[in-house]
Design an enzyme around this catalytic site. Structure first.
Site, PDB file in Angstrom:
ATOM      1  CG  ASP A  72      -5.238  -0.085  -1.634  1.00 46.84           C
ATOM      2  OD1 ASP A  72      -4.235   0.337  -2.255  1.00 46.84           O
ATOM      3  OD2 ASP A  72      -5.508   0.304  -0.489  1.00 46.84           O
TER       4      ASP A  72
ATOM      5  CG  ASP B 149      -3.891   2.658   5.113  1.00 47.93           C
ATOM      6  OD1 ASP B 149      -3.598   3.427   4.174  1.00 47.93           O
ATOM      7  OD2 ASP B 149      -4.558   3.029   6.094  1.00 47.93           O
TER       8      ASP B 149
ATOM      9  CG  ASP C 160      -2.099   0.992   1.028  1.00 44.00           C
ATOM     10  OD1 ASP C 160      -2.398   1.368  -0.122  1.00 44.00           O
ATOM     11  OD2 ASP C 160      -2.710   1.380   2.030  1.00 44.00           O
TER      12      ASP C 160
END
Length: 152
Positions: free
Chosen positions: A70, A130, A9
């Site tokens: 993502d 994240d 991420d």
């Protein structure tokens, strides 16, 4: 050769602004987390840099990798073949050519399958990435310089 699972991420505050990436690598009982923050960068650069760093961390050439991200920017560029067209045209007019060239060098040394996951959902390892990316982006004392970033 063992199966390797990677989650990545990237995050930036400001876009451009401070940013960071987070990576979780897993193989069998082994687990490794990587992260780095940068003083001035973009979100897409951090997404792509996380993928590069993760693949560069692999110890064995020809590794079987499933990489979860993502980032539609990264996933679509690879799975839809765009990056290979960009390469043929010398990345003319494309952003982040330094990182895409870095990516292609390491990508070609492994067998990588990309899987898109929804950000900020129930994917535990993506959420961990994240957290790592945000913490790195906020840690001013450890910021590195994203030498490939050029303001538009």
């Amino acid at each position: 050769m063992p199966q390797i699972t990677i989650f990545t991420d990237g995050s930036s505050r400001g876009n451009p602004g401070p940013g960071g990436y987070g990576v979780v690598l897993m193989s069998g009982v082994h687990r490794k987390e990587l992260s780095q923050g940068f003083r001035l960068t973009t979100n897409n650069r951090m997404e792509l840099m996380g993928v590069c760093v993760a693949l560069e961390a692999l110890k064995f050439e020809g590794s079987e990798v499933t990489l979860y991200s993502d980032s539609k920017y990264v996933i679509d560029a690879v799975t839809k073949g765009w990056v290979f067209g960009w390469e043929k045209k010398g990345f003319e007019g494309k952003k982040n050519p330094d990182l895409w060239m870095r990516f292609l060098r390491i990508y070609r040394r492994h067998r990588v399958r990309f899987v898109w996951v929804k950000g900020h959902a129930d994917t535990v390892e993506n959420n961990r990435c994240d957290t790592l990316a945000v913490a790195a982006a906020e840690n001013r004392a450890a910021w590195a310089e994203d030498t490939g970033y050029t303001p538009e």
